[in-house]
Design an enzyme around this catalytic site. Structure first.
Site, mmCIF file in Angstrom:
data_model
loop_
_atom_site.group_PDB
_atom_site.id
_atom_site.type_symbol
_atom_site.label_atom_id
_atom_site.label_comp_id
_atom_site.label_asym_id
_atom_site.label_seq_id
_atom_site.Cartn_x
_atom_site.Cartn_y
_atom_site.Cartn_z
ATOM 1 N N HIS A 325 0.863 -1.189 0.000
ATOM 2 C CA HIS A 325 0.000 0.000 0.000
ATOM 3 C C HIS A 325 0.897 1.236 0.000
ATOM 4 O O HIS A 325 1.720 1.427 0.904
ATOM 5 C CB HIS A 325 -0.908 -0.016 1.231
ATOM 6 C CG HIS A 325 -2.032 0.945 1.136
ATOM 7 N ND1 HIS A 325 -3.197 0.663 0.447
ATOM 8 C CD2 HIS A 325 -2.160 2.190 1.597
ATOM 9 C CE1 HIS A 325 -4.004 1.711 0.521
ATOM 10 N NE2 HIS A 325 -3.407 2.651 1.207
ATOM 11 N N ALA A 326 0.727 2.095 -1.014
ATOM 12 C CA ALA A 326 1.637 3.238 -1.177
ATOM 13 C C ALA A 326 1.630 4.134 0.054
ATOM 14 O O ALA A 326 0.595 4.274 0.721
ATOM 15 C CB ALA A 326 1.208 4.054 -2.404
ATOM 16 N N HIS A 355 -0.032 12.057 -5.641
ATOM 17 C CA HIS A 355 -0.608 12.113 -4.293
ATOM 18 C C HIS A 355 0.473 11.954 -3.232
ATOM 19 O O HIS A 355 0.581 12.757 -2.302
ATOM 20 C CB HIS A 355 -1.669 11.012 -4.136
ATOM 21 C CG HIS A 355 -2.284 11.013 -2.793
ATOM 22 N ND1 HIS A 355 -3.468 11.653 -2.502
ATOM 23 C CD2 HIS A 355 -1.848 10.491 -1.619
ATOM 24 C CE1 HIS A 355 -3.734 11.524 -1.214
ATOM 25 N NE2 HIS A 355 -2.761 10.812 -0.656
ATOM 26 N N GLU A 356 1.324 10.948 -3.422
ATOM 27 C CA GLU A 356 2.380 10.695 -2.418
ATOM 28 C C GLU A 356 3.388 11.822 -2.412
ATOM 29 O O GLU A 356 3.852 12.269 -1.358
ATOM 30 C CB GLU A 356 3.087 9.366 -2.717
ATOM 31 C CG GLU A 356 2.201 8.132 -2.634
ATOM 32 C CD GLU A 356 1.360 8.070 -1.389
ATOM 33 O OE1 GLU A 356 0.232 7.571 -1.458
ATOM 34 O OE2 GLU A 356 1.809 8.560 -0.325
ATOM 35 N N HIS A 359 2.423 14.662 -0.278
ATOM 36 C CA HIS A 359 2.790 14.537 1.137
ATOM 37 C C HIS A 359 4.228 14.964 1.352
ATOM 38 O O HIS A 359 4.536 15.724 2.277
ATOM 39 C CB HIS A 359 2.631 13.078 1.589
ATOM 40 C CG HIS A 359 1.209 12.633 1.758
ATOM 41 N ND1 HIS A 359 0.307 13.289 2.547
ATOM 42 C CD2 HIS A 359 0.548 11.580 1.226
ATOM 43 C CE1 HIS A 359 -0.856 12.667 2.502
ATOM 44 N NE2 HIS A 359 -0.727 11.619 1.710
ATOM 45 N N GLU A 383 -3.928 15.385 2.656
ATOM 46 C CA GLU A 383 -4.396 14.502 1.566
ATOM 47 C C GLU A 383 -4.736 15.275 0.299
ATOM 48 O O GLU A 383 -4.861 14.694 -0.767
ATOM 49 C CB GLU A 383 -5.621 13.706 2.034
ATOM 50 C CG GLU A 383 -5.372 12.819 3.233
ATOM 51 C CD GLU A 383 -4.159 11.925 3.042
ATOM 52 O OE1 GLU A 383 -3.552 11.556 4.053
ATOM 53 O OE2 GLU A 383 -3.806 11.606 1.886
ATOM 54 N N HIS A 485 -7.164 0.522 5.342
ATOM 55 C CA HIS A 485 -7.157 1.491 6.432
ATOM 56 C C HIS A 485 -7.761 0.943 7.705
ATOM 57 O O HIS A 485 -7.467 1.458 8.801
ATOM 58 C CB HIS A 485 -7.878 2.755 5.980
ATOM 59 C CG HIS A 485 -7.207 3.386 4.815
ATOM 60 N ND1 HIS A 485 -7.226 2.793 3.569
ATOM 61 C CD2 HIS A 485 -6.464 4.497 4.684
ATOM 62 C CE1 HIS A 485 -6.520 3.521 2.736
ATOM 63 N NE2 HIS A 485 -6.043 4.551 3.385
ATOM 64 N N TYR A 495 -9.863 11.854 3.734
ATOM 65 C CA TYR A 495 -9.955 11.780 2.274
ATOM 66 C C TYR A 495 -11.251 12.421 1.780
ATOM 67 O O TYR A 495 -11.278 13.025 0.714
ATOM 68 C CB TYR A 495 -9.862 10.323 1.821
ATOM 69 C CG TYR A 495 -8.557 9.663 2.202
ATOM 70 C CD1 TYR A 495 -8.502 8.646 3.146
ATOM 71 C CD2 TYR A 495 -7.363 10.095 1.645
ATOM 72 C CE1 TYR A 495 -7.298 8.062 3.507
ATOM 73 C CE2 TYR A 495 -6.153 9.517 2.007
ATOM 74 C CZ TYR A 495 -6.134 8.510 2.937
ATOM 75 O OH TYR A 495 -4.939 7.928 3.303
HETATM 76 C C1 LIG Z 1 3.618 6.975 6.896
HETATM 77 C C2 LIG Z 1 2.252 7.228 6.375
HETATM 78 O O1 LIG Z 1 1.337 6.464 6.588
HETATM 79 N N1 LIG Z 1 2.075 8.358 5.636
HETATM 80 C C3 LIG Z 1 0.764 8.705 5.089
HETATM 81 C C4 LIG Z 1 0.769 10.154 4.654
HETATM 82 C C5 LIG Z 1 0.782 11.066 5.862
HETATM 83 O O2 LIG Z 1 -0.138 10.906 6.688
HETATM 84 O O3 LIG Z 1 1.705 11.899 5.974
HETATM 85 C C6 LIG Z 1 0.499 7.821 3.872
HETATM 86 O O4 LIG Z 1 1.295 7.816 2.989
HETATM 87 N N2 LIG Z 1 -0.656 7.106 3.815
HETATM 88 C C7 LIG Z 1 -0.927 6.160 2.740
HETATM 89 C C8 LIG Z 1 -2.082 6.597 1.830
HETATM 90 C C9 LIG Z 1 -1.992 5.816 0.514
HETATM 91 C C10 LIG Z 1 -3.167 5.995 -0.474
HETATM 92 C C11 LIG Z 1 -4.519 5.793 0.160
HETATM 93 O O5 LIG Z 1 -4.644 5.033 1.081
HETATM 94 N N3 LIG Z 1 -5.562 6.444 -0.440
HETATM 95 C C12 LIG Z 1 -6.921 6.133 0.022
HETATM 96 C C13 LIG Z 1 -7.936 7.198 -0.352
HETATM 97 C C14 LIG Z 1 -7.699 7.995 -1.565
HETATM 98 C C15 LIG Z 1 -8.572 7.848 -2.625
HETATM 99 C C16 LIG Z 1 -8.464 8.662 -3.734
HETATM 100 C C17 LIG Z 1 -7.479 9.637 -3.798
HETATM 101 O O6 LIG Z 1 -7.396 10.459 -4.869
HETATM 102 C C18 LIG Z 1 -6.568 9.766 -2.755
HETATM 103 C C19 LIG Z 1 -6.697 8.945 -1.639
HETATM 104 C C20 LIG Z 1 -7.350 4.780 -0.562
HETATM 105 O O7 LIG Z 1 -6.584 4.240 -1.381
HETATM 106 O O8 LIG Z 1 -8.424 4.311 -0.175
HETATM 107 C C21 LIG Z 1 -3.038 4.942 -1.573
HETATM 108 C C22 LIG Z 1 -2.746 5.669 -2.842
HETATM 109 C C23 LIG Z 1 -3.265 7.068 -2.643
HETATM 110 C C24 LIG Z 1 -3.099 7.328 -1.176
HETATM 111 C C25 LIG Z 1 -1.962 8.078 1.556
HETATM 112 O O9 LIG Z 1 -1.018 8.512 0.896
HETATM 113 O O10 LIG Z 1 -2.857 8.824 2.018
HETATM 114 ZN ZN LIG Z 2 -2.371 10.565 1.297
#
Ligand SMILES: CC(=O)N[C@@H](CC(=O)O)C(=O)NC[C@H](CC1(C(=O)N[C@@H](Cc2ccc(O)cc2)C(=O)O)CCCC1)C(=O)O
Ligand SMILES: [Zn+2]
Length: 620
Positions: A325-326, A355-356, A359, A383, A485, A495
């Protein structure tokens, strides 16, 4: 120390408090660096040894947080400045570390690591082939297959693999998280998570935003349902009922972009799927990251650092288990910032990279603030950064400019096709982004008990998303655990908030860039003015309450869905016209026919042996 005495220190000397905060900051950077390194090592190489090392590091940093809370509480901050007061207050709630009982704290860390490992190692094994992980194997099936039975096989298989076995852990997780939240002075963990949004009418604001957006969702849902009806027929689609969850192109039905080809409004007009071009042009992960980095740089924002490129993990390794998971990482030492992503050469992953990197940009912009301020103005801000820039990158004009789209039409039909692709991602997501924590807030406050975890989950999924499971689910299933999550203890309302904020940020940056005309056409590429507007807000971190940060970038202090609705206005009119004969919503209580067995051809070994024994018996 009992909570009451913790809040009333006696030292009123603000100079001493400021001096102590400076010392704390240096120690905190070291402590959090250590625990982040341990988490990174575990997530990029899942072994029992690395898991234990991470647990030990988390227990150690909890002791550090407890000590800081005690020291911060020695001050009577009543007459201190806003800034000193804000810094000391942030040290008084310490998350899981607030658990006093050391055994319970270790148990929570073990439960968390166990849930993360189970999800990340989850696989579905066909009778006659390689076992498939979620990424890339099952994700590719969910996005590409149009076979009702095959999609059901992947959808059910994943839930079977990571659901039921997580339920006991999850029940204990809820208890322990609530113990920590009570120790932090909250009624339950849901209240603690909501406290990060600092306004006392937060849930009302969310409900109002959702009510404002649901007509657009209902129209998109009805249009897509009609298109799927034309393909899968009346055995599996009711034109008045919810849509089967597994045929929307995504394991959780949270984004419908992967079925754009099935619902594209104007077939012969252009569409923005760049996946074929990425593959044809021989893109690899690094090149996709370079394109994103170049975009951030074009706005005058900070580029990724040498350490970032040296230490990030941007491809799935083939020699060890990792958490695919990214995610983006801030190592708290003002030097190490990384992305971990099992990058696939697809449009989805190209957007995820932005997206990443959003951050990372936030981390870089606030890295010189005190550690306690190194966070988003609220979690939704964090986000929204990458997604906001992705709104520009996704425009056909921009994709053509960077060679990811061959030809671009600039006419009404192309606009509707483009808006449809954006709606399949952004509008389809809204109900899911809202219900995830609605379910968890109810679990943490006890409204939802373990006996009806799954029934309440599907009640919300049908009520908000208008979807239904391909076959009836029971409490023997535990479907929430099939979404990253939930087992990884990552809050989700951020989100939903981001999907509102990113259009407010986009509108503000487009105005700064001098864009005129439709918002959907705006691409802030190369605009230093837009970049400065965003960067100046990012530099604030969480040093001020989020309405201040929102005012800094947009000029007003409240979340509003208006920029999002303005952006999609042409599509809203088009959908209303398309749906003139449709019945919006999914009021009809209906369940689809049983999916066919998959794989249909390969007869299972079990059946063969049954037949063999029957034949033999008949010969005797
Ligand atoms: C160390 C740590 O944990 N760091 C945090 C960042 C921080 O808190 O500093 C972090 O990297 N969290 C991971 C998470 C990953 C992803 C995610 O989970 N996305 C959601 C929802 C979504 C849906 C549509 C959209 O356009 C954007 C997001 C899903 O996939 O359901 C998967 C790919 C995209 C973002 C993230 O980057 O938010
Ligand atoms: Zn994010």
């Amino acid at each position: 120390l009992p909570s009451s005495s913790r809040c009333q220190g006696t030292n009123t000397n603000e100079t001493q408090a400021i001096q102590w905060l400076a010392e704390y900051n240096e120690l905190a950077m070291k402590a959090y660096f250590e625990s982040t390194v341990a988490s990174w090592s575990y997530q990029t190489d899942i072994t029992d040894q690395n898991e234990q090392a991470m647990i030990d590091a988390n227990v150690k940093v909890a002791a550090f947080a407890k000590e800081a809370r005690t020291n911060a509480s020695l001050f009577d901050m009543t007459n201190f400045s806003y800034d000193t007061k804000r810094q000391l207050s942030k040290l008084k709630t310490i998350g899981d570390a607030a658990i006093e009982d050391q055994d319970k704290l270790e148990e929570l860390n073990n439960v968390l690591a166990g849930m993360e490992s189970r999800y990340s190692k989850g696989k579905v094994c066909p009778e006659d082939g390689e076992c498939l992980s979620l990424e890339p194997g099952l994700t590719r099936i969910m996005s590409k297959s149009r076979n009702y039975a095959e999609l059901n096989w992947a959808w059910q298989g994943w839930r079977e693999a990571v659901g039921p076995s997580a339920k006991e852990d999850y029940k204990r997780y809820v208890e322990l998280k609530n113990i920590a939240s009570v120790a932090n002075g909250y009624a339950n963990n849901g209240d603690y998570w909501k406290s990060w949004y600092e306004v006392d009418d937060f849930t009302d604001q969310l409900e109002n935003l959702y009510q404002e957006l649901s007509p657009l969702y209902d129209n998109l849902h009805a249009y897509v349902r009609r298109k799927l009806y034309d393909i899968y027929g009346s055995d599996y689609i009711s034109l008045k009922g919810p849509i089967p969850a597994h045929i929307l192109g995504n394991m959780w039905s949270q984004s419908w972009l992967n079925i754009l080809d099935l619902v594209l409004p104007y077939k012969d007009a252009s569409s923005i799927d760049v996946t074929p071009v990425l593959v044809r042009e021989g893109y690899d992960a690094r090149r996709m990251f370079n394109v994103s980095d170049e975009f951030f740089g074009s706005l005058g924002l900070k580029k990724m650092t040498p350490e970032f490129w040296a230490e990030s993990m941007i491809e799935k390794p083939d020699d060890r288990e990792v958490v695919c998971h990214a995610s983006a990482w801030d190592f708290s030492n003002q030097i190490d910032f990384r992305i971990k992503q099992c990058t696939d050469i697809t449009m989805d992953d190209f957007i995820t990279i932005h997206h990443e990197m959003g951050h990372i940009e936030y981390y870089l912009q606030y890295k010189d603030l005190p550690v306690v301020y190194r966070g988003g103005a609220n979690p939704g801000f964090h986000e929204a950064v990458g997604d906001t820039l992705a709104l520009s990158v996704s425009t056909p004009k921009h994709l053509k400019a960077v060679g990811l789209l061959d030809e671009v039409q600039d006419d009404y039909e192309a606009d509707i096709n483009f808006l449809m692709s954006m709606a399949l991602d952004k509008i389809a997501f809204l109900p899911f982004g809202y219900l995830m924590d609605k379910w968890r807030w109810a679990v943490f406050d006890g409204t939802i008990t373990p006996e009806n975890f799954n029934a309440e989950w599907w009640k919300l999924r049908t009520q908000y998303q208008g979807i239904v499971p391909p076959t009836p689910r029971t409490e023997a299933n535990f479907d929430p655990a099939a979404k990253y999550h939930i087992p990884s203890d990552t809050p989700y309302i951020r989100y939903f908030v981001s999907h509102i904020l990113q259009f407010q940020f986009h509108k503000a940056m487009c105005e700064a860039a001098g864009h005129t005309g439709d918002l959907l056409k705006c691409d802030v590429y190369n605009s230093q003015e837009a970049g400065k507007l965003l960067g100046d807000m990012l530099k604030m971190g969480e040093s001020k309450e989020w309405p201040e940060a929102l005012e800094k970038i947009t000029g007003n202090r409240t979340m509003t869905a208006q920029p999002l609705l303005d952006y999609f206005q042409p599509l809203i009119s088009w959908l209303e016209e398309q749906n003139s004969g449709e019945q919006l919503g999914w009021a009809e209580a209906w369940t689809p026919n049983e999916p066919p067995v998959w794989p249909s051809s390969a007869i299972s070994a079990h059946q063969t042996s049954v037949w063999a024994s029957v034949v033999l018996a008949s010969l005797v």
